[in-house]
Design a protein around this motif. Sequence first.
Motif, PDB file in Angstrom:
ATOM      1  N   VAL A  44      14.411  51.845  24.208  1.00 34.33           N
ATOM      2  CA  VAL A  44      13.022  51.782  24.645  1.00 34.33           C
ATOM      3  C   VAL A  44      12.166  52.607  23.693  1.00 34.33           C
ATOM      4  O   VAL A  44      12.530  53.733  23.348  1.00 34.33           O
ATOM      5  CB  VAL A  44      12.879  52.357  26.079  1.00 34.33           C
ATOM      6  N   GLU A  45      11.033  52.051  23.271  1.00 29.83           N
ATOM      7  CA  GLU A  45      10.136  52.815  22.402  1.00 29.83           C
ATOM      8  C   GLU A  45       9.612  54.013  23.178  1.00 29.83           C
ATOM      9  O   GLU A  45       9.213  53.889  24.339  1.00 29.83           O
ATOM     10  CB  GLU A  45       8.963  51.953  21.935  1.00 29.83           C
ATOM     11  N   LYS A  46       9.649  55.178  22.547  1.00 26.63           N
ATOM     12  CA  LYS A  46       9.212  56.390  23.248  1.00 26.63           C
ATOM     13  C   LYS A  46       7.956  56.961  22.607  1.00 26.63           C
ATOM     14  O   LYS A  46       7.677  56.738  21.433  1.00 26.63           O
ATOM     15  CB  LYS A  46      10.331  57.429  23.278  1.00 26.63           C
ATOM     16  N   GLU A  47       7.228  57.684  23.393  1.00 33.17           N
ATOM     17  CA  GLU A  47       6.026  58.383  22.931  1.00 33.17           C
ATOM     18  C   GLU A  47       6.489  59.669  22.264  1.00 33.17           C
ATOM     19  O   GLU A  47       7.152  60.498  22.884  1.00 33.17           O
ATOM     20  CB  GLU A  47       5.140  58.693  24.139  1.00 33.17           C
ATOM     21  N   LEU A  48       6.170  59.842  20.989  1.00 29.24           N
ATOM     22  CA  LEU A  48       6.594  61.038  20.265  1.00 29.24           C
ATOM     23  C   LEU A  48       5.635  62.191  20.514  1.00 29.24           C
ATOM     24  O   LEU A  48       4.425  62.003  20.540  1.00 29.24           O
ATOM     25  CB  LEU A  48       6.666  60.764  18.766  1.00 29.24           C
ATOM     26  N   THR A  49       6.210  63.364  20.674  1.00 31.95           N
ATOM     27  CA  THR A  49       5.399  64.571  20.785  1.00 31.95           C
ATOM     28  C   THR A  49       5.112  65.079  19.378  1.00 31.95           C
ATOM     29  O   THR A  49       5.725  64.623  18.402  1.00 31.95           O
ATOM     30  CB  THR A  49       6.149  65.669  21.563  1.00 31.95           C
ATOM     31  N   GLU A  50       4.237  66.034  19.266  1.00 40.18           N
ATOM     32  CA  GLU A  50       3.937  66.656  17.970  1.00 40.18           C
ATOM     33  C   GLU A  50       5.212  67.262  17.391  1.00 40.18           C
ATOM     34  O   GLU A  50       5.475  67.152  16.189  1.00 40.18           O
ATOM     35  CB  GLU A  50       2.856  67.732  18.157  1.00 40.18           C
TER      36      GLU A  50
END
Length: 152
Positions: A44-50
């Motif tokens: 699943v594509e994930k939201e990357l953090t800084e």
Amino acid sequence: MSTDTLAQLTSDLTTAMKARDADRVSVLRQVIGAVRAEAKAGTVEKELTEEDVLKVLTREVKKRRDSAQIYTDAGAPERAELEAREADAIETYLPARLSQDELTALVQQVVTDLGASSIRDMGAVMKEATARAAGAADGKALSALVRAALQG
């Protein structure tokens, strides 16, 4: 997937394209591609953090430094120089590196805070020291300092 660093990379790519700076465009495209690949890794594509983005950039710098060394050893100084220039360009997006004294102080603080006393505590100390350094320290240097602190 918008982090401050990724937004800066994208903005700088546009600027480099307008300035017709082919070398900079190339390295920025590679890095942005690596960040996007990281987001799509897995099922699943994930939201990357800084922090995730900075880890990707750190990995890209390390790859280029290693390649530069390989090219130098192989007698290809032009390629080594290109890899080193790319690594330097990517490094500008990373937080400033901690000095040797700052690293030593950080390791001593972590050892004290965790009550670490032997080499068996190395994993826990490394995990905490890496988290506190937040991308501003080389893993090998950190590992060497932790080992020395726990053996000494």
